[in-house]
Design a protein around this motif. Structure first.
Motif, PDB file in Angstrom:
ATOM      1  N   ILE A 299      -6.286   0.101  17.429  1.00  0.00           N
ATOM      2  CA  ILE A 299      -7.377   0.717  16.730  1.00  0.00           C
ATOM      3  C   ILE A 299      -8.302  -0.351  16.302  1.00  0.00           C
ATOM      4  N   SER A 300      -8.103  -1.754  16.259  1.00  0.00           N
ATOM      5  CA  SER A 300      -8.914  -2.571  15.779  1.00  0.00           C
ATOM      6  C   SER A 300     -10.028  -2.850  16.822  1.00  0.00           C
ATOM      7  N   ARG A 301      -9.789  -2.514  18.014  1.00  0.00           N
ATOM      8  CA  ARG A 301     -10.761  -2.733  19.037  1.00  0.00           C
ATOM      9  C   ARG A 301     -11.825  -1.761  18.894  1.00  0.00           C
ATOM     10  N   LEU A 302     -11.739  -0.662  18.094  1.00  0.00           N
ATOM     11  CA  LEU A 302     -12.538   0.397  17.640  1.00  0.00           C
ATOM     12  C   LEU A 302     -13.245  -0.154  16.206  1.00  0.00           C
ATOM     13  N   LEU A 303     -12.347  -0.308  15.357  1.00  0.00           N
ATOM     14  CA  LEU A 303     -12.903  -0.916  14.273  1.00  0.00           C
ATOM     15  C   LEU A 303     -13.963  -2.149  14.308  1.00  0.00           C
ATOM     16  N   ASN A 304     -13.578  -2.774  15.349  1.00  0.00           N
ATOM     17  CA  ASN A 304     -14.378  -4.208  15.365  1.00  0.00           C
ATOM     18  C   ASN A 304     -15.378  -3.980  16.482  1.00  0.00           C
ATOM     19  N   ALA A 305     -15.744  -2.971  16.928  1.00  0.00           N
ATOM     20  CA  ALA A 305     -16.786  -2.520  17.899  1.00  0.00           C
ATOM     21  C   ALA A 305     -17.921  -3.024  17.281  1.00  0.00           C
ATOM     22  N   PRO A 306     -19.112  -3.633  18.010  1.00  0.00           N
ATOM     23  CA  PRO A 306     -20.159  -4.185  17.489  1.00  0.00           C
ATOM     24  C   PRO A 306     -20.960  -3.284  16.633  1.00  0.00           C
ATOM     25  N   ARG A 307     -21.149  -1.877  17.034  1.00  0.00           N
ATOM     26  CA  ARG A 307     -22.118  -1.059  16.534  1.00  0.00           C
ATOM     27  C   ARG A 307     -21.236  -0.006  15.357  1.00  0.00           C
ATOM     28  N   VAL A 308     -19.913  -0.399  15.111  1.00  0.00           N
ATOM     29  CA  VAL A 308     -19.179   0.385  14.285  1.00  0.00           C
ATOM     30  C   VAL A 308     -19.073   0.052  12.685  1.00  0.00           C
ATOM     31  N   ILE A 309     -19.238   0.566  11.788  1.00  0.00           N
ATOM     32  CA  ILE A 309     -19.216   0.334  10.404  1.00  0.00           C
ATOM     33  C   ILE A 309     -17.739   0.611  10.339  1.00  0.00           C
ATOM     34  N   GLU A 310     -16.997  -0.259   9.280  1.00  0.00           N
ATOM     35  CA  GLU A 310     -15.458  -0.029   9.010  1.00  0.00           C
ATOM     36  C   GLU A 310     -15.829   0.427   7.467  1.00  0.00           C
ATOM     37  N   THR A 311     -15.570   1.573   7.221  1.00  0.00           N
ATOM     38  CA  THR A 311     -15.752   2.112   5.887  1.00  0.00           C
ATOM     39  C   THR A 311     -14.584   2.076   4.923  1.00  0.00           C
ATOM     40  N   ARG A 312     -13.368   2.081   5.524  1.00  0.00           N
ATOM     41  CA  ARG A 312     -12.005   1.830   4.638  1.00  0.00           C
ATOM     42  C   ARG A 312     -12.145   2.724   3.274  1.00  0.00           C
ATOM     43  N   PRO A 313     -11.958   4.409   3.685  1.00  0.00           N
ATOM     44  CA  PRO A 313     -11.674   4.967   2.567  1.00  0.00           C
ATOM     45  C   PRO A 313     -10.218   4.822   2.177  1.00  0.00           C
ATOM     46  N   GLY A 314     -10.180   5.183   0.934  1.00  0.00           N
ATOM     47  CA  GLY A 314      -8.876   5.138   0.282  1.00  0.00           C
ATOM     48  C   GLY A 314      -8.402   6.007  -0.833  1.00  0.00           C
ATOM     49  N   SER A 315      -7.523   5.908  -1.414  1.00  0.00           N
ATOM     50  CA  SER A 315      -7.028   6.883  -2.660  1.00  0.00           C
ATOM     51  C   SER A 315      -5.995   6.175  -3.549  1.00  0.00           C
ATOM     52  N   GLU A 316      -5.956   6.529  -4.636  1.00  0.00           N
ATOM     53  CA  GLU A 316      -4.875   6.072  -5.652  1.00  0.00           C
ATOM     54  C   GLU A 316      -3.503   6.906  -5.369  1.00  0.00           C
ATOM     55  N   GLY A 317      -3.973   7.904  -4.771  1.00  0.00           N
ATOM     56  CA  GLY A 317      -2.685   9.005  -4.515  1.00  0.00           C
ATOM     57  C   GLY A 317      -1.688   8.546  -3.193  1.00  0.00           C
ATOM     58  N   GLY A 318      -2.237   7.812  -2.551  1.00  0.00           N
ATOM     59  CA  GLY A 318      -1.723   7.178  -1.327  1.00  0.00           C
ATOM     60  C   GLY A 318      -0.800   5.986  -1.934  1.00  0.00           C
ATOM     61  N   VAL A 319      -1.352   5.328  -2.774  1.00  0.00           N
ATOM     62  CA  VAL A 319      -0.709   4.139  -3.290  1.00  0.00           C
ATOM     63  C   VAL A 319       0.752   4.662  -4.092  1.00  0.00           C
ATOM     64  N   ARG A 320       0.486   5.532  -4.832  1.00  0.00           N
ATOM     65  CA  ARG A 320       1.600   6.171  -5.579  1.00  0.00           C
ATOM     66  C   ARG A 320       2.740   6.710  -4.753  1.00  0.00           C
ATOM     67  N   ALA A 321       2.155   7.415  -3.612  1.00  0.00           N
ATOM     68  CA  ALA A 321       3.216   8.070  -2.743  1.00  0.00           C
ATOM     69  C   ALA A 321       3.991   7.015  -2.050  1.00  0.00           C
ATOM     70  N   ALA A 322       3.374   5.949  -1.736  1.00  0.00           N
ATOM     71  CA  ALA A 322       4.280   4.740  -1.295  1.00  0.00           C
ATOM     72  C   ALA A 322       5.320   4.326  -2.104  1.00  0.00           C
ATOM     73  N   GLN A 323       4.650   4.059  -3.459  1.00  0.00           N
ATOM     74  CA  GLN A 323       5.759   3.604  -4.389  1.00  0.00           C
ATOM     75  C   GLN A 323       6.802   4.580  -4.688  1.00  0.00           C
ATOM     76  N   ASP A 324       6.692   5.858  -4.812  1.00  0.00           N
ATOM     77  CA  ASP A 324       7.661   6.778  -4.997  1.00  0.00           C
ATOM     78  C   ASP A 324       8.336   7.239  -3.970  1.00  0.00           C
ATOM     79  N   GLN A 325       7.851   7.211  -2.796  1.00  0.00           N
ATOM     80  CA  GLN A 325       8.864   7.339  -1.524  1.00  0.00           C
ATOM     81  C   GLN A 325       9.624   6.503  -1.076  1.00  0.00           C
ATOM     82  N   GLY A 326       9.143   5.094  -1.345  1.00  0.00           N
ATOM     83  CA  GLY A 326       9.949   4.051  -0.941  1.00  0.00           C
ATOM     84  C   GLY A 326      10.280   3.751   0.590  1.00  0.00           C
ATOM     85  N   GLY A 327      11.437   3.582   0.790  1.00  0.00           N
ATOM     86  CA  GLY A 327      11.847   3.445   2.236  1.00  0.00           C
ATOM     87  C   GLY A 327      11.045   2.683   3.165  1.00  0.00           C
ATOM     88  N   ALA A 328      10.502   3.224   4.358  1.00  0.00           N
ATOM     89  CA  ALA A 328       9.620   2.285   5.208  1.00  0.00           C
ATOM     90  C   ALA A 328       8.398   1.758   4.489  1.00  0.00           C
TER      91      ALA A 328
END
Length: 399
Positions: A299-328
């Motif tokens: 995926i880095s090949r696409l994210l770093n393509a010369p004409r592509v803008i990396e927008t980096r969307p995110g959420s606090e819900g994703g952070v909370r899910a990772a904390q609550d679910q643990g594991g991997a």
């Protein structure tokens, strides 16, 4: 913690998810919300999706429609929406679900829709997985129990220039220069998992790649849609991982001047996108920059393509899910703020695999993942799919 960043006037994104306002130089144009959502509206048998959408009341379709209504994208790619000729399933979903308010959400109307055949379930006639039998999903051009399963659908509030849309369903994998063809580790020869006869028919796209021109006022934005295969469900030959890599690479080459000369579409037209064309790449790419099973750098090949803008969307819900679910999730390298998929917590854990990537010449000013926190009244929508809708607000200038 709220994360804030800025957009340079050139259209280059620094980092983060809440972005600065429209650049002052852009004196006229439109703000457009582009989104991608793997909605898991696939079914186990041909025709079942039409049956489920033929009247209101299907619980999953209602939840998916509510997610869309709550986010209100102007242009949306839905992954895993079974292909049905004539837009039949798309029409039913629009009429019976999107145009009807779900749980207090306002209805939403998409006058324009685009769909086309998918490689899923289309037989190759070869024993691709080498299990001693020819037939079934693993021996199709893309995994599927029937033709069109796990297809794609684009919905738009803006006109779609269907006459100039390009599809790349039948482009052969071997026709990509330097293709990362899978290797049989039991032999000394390189890249020999598939026979020459199989490679003469095997297509690159596990579903398809689409270039869909969207008319936004006087401007055209090319909406580039795809859904590469997951880089799993194979063996040491890594046939799905290598294919995922090259399906992603296809767009990196297509939007980079001089790189896409080898590409030809299903109508025989050759070449990639023009150097001054504006585009938005969208879809479930099944590849995380740091975690998961994809080929390193895919995926880095696409994210770093010369004409592509990396927008980096995110959420606090994703952070909370990772904390609550643990594991991997605990040992992952990537920031869970950017996760878009909620997967098995033993392996691979939650990942960032869904992307909306505008081109330079467009101006993204907000980017988010719809992942409500557990105490939100909308948290019930987290179960609509194992993916979360990703949206990016883009200013499209008139020039």
């Amino acid at each position: 913690m709220k994360r804030i960043a800025a957009v340079l006037t050139s259209g280059a994104l620094l980092a983060g998810t809440l972005l600065a306002a429209t650049p002052a130089e852009a004196t006229a144009g439109k703000n457009i919300r582009f989104a991608t959502y793997n909605a898991s509206l696939n079914r186990g048998a041909a025709g079942q999706l039409v049956t489920d959408l033929s009247q209101p009341g299907n619980a999953q379709a209602g939840e998916v429609a509510e997610v869309i209504q709550r986010n209100r994208p102007d242009v949306l790619l839905i992954n895993e929406f079974d292909y049905v000729p004539g837009n039949r399933a798309a029409d039913l979903f629009r009429e019976n679900y999107l145009k009807r308010g779900q749980n207090g959400a306002a209805p939403i109307d998409y006058p324009y829709a685009f769909t086309a055949p998918s490689n899923t379930g289309v037989a190759t006639g070869f024993d691709l997985d080498r299990n001693g039998q020819v037939g079934g999903g693993n021996d199709a051009h893309g995994f599927g129990l029937f033709e069109g399963q796990y297809g794609m659908l684009v919905l738009s509030k803006y006109p779609i220039d269907t006459k100039n849309a390009r599809t790349f369903q039948k482009f052969l994998w071997k026709d990509m220069p330097g293709a990362l063809l899978p290797d049989d580790p039991a032999t000394a020869a390189p890249n020999d998992w598939y026979s020459p006869q199989a490679l003469d028919v095997l297509r690159l796209s596990s579903k398809s790649h689409w270039d869909i021109p969207i008319r936004v006022g006087r401007s055209t934005v090319h909406f580039l849609a795809s859904h590469p295969t997951p880089p799993t469900f194979d063996g040491p030959e890594d046939r799905n991982g290598t294919r995922n890599h090259d399906e992603i690479r296809f767009w990196a080459d297509y939007v980079t001047p001089g790189k896409g000369r080898y590409i030809h579409d299903d109508n025989g037209r050759r070449g990639g996108l023009g150097a001054h064309e504006k585009f938005v790449i969208a879809g479930d790419q099944n590849s995380d920059p740091l975690d998961g099973d994809s080929v390193p750098g895919a995926i880095s090949r696409l994210l770093n393509a010369p004409r592509v803008i990396e927008t980096r969307p995110g959420s606090e819900g994703g952070v909370r899910a990772a904390q609550d679910q643990g594991g991997a999730n605990i040992g992952q390298k990537g920031d869970p703020y950017f996760d878009t998929g909620d997967f098995n917590d033993k392996a691979p854990g939650n990942l960032r695999i869904d992307y909306v990537l505008p081109s330079k010449g467009l101006f993204p000013w907000r980017a988010e993942v719809f992942w409500p926190l557990p105490d939100s009244p909308l948290a019930r929508l987290n179960d609509a799919s194992d993916h979360h809708l990703v949206r990016v607000d883009v200013f499209v200038p008139r020039w």
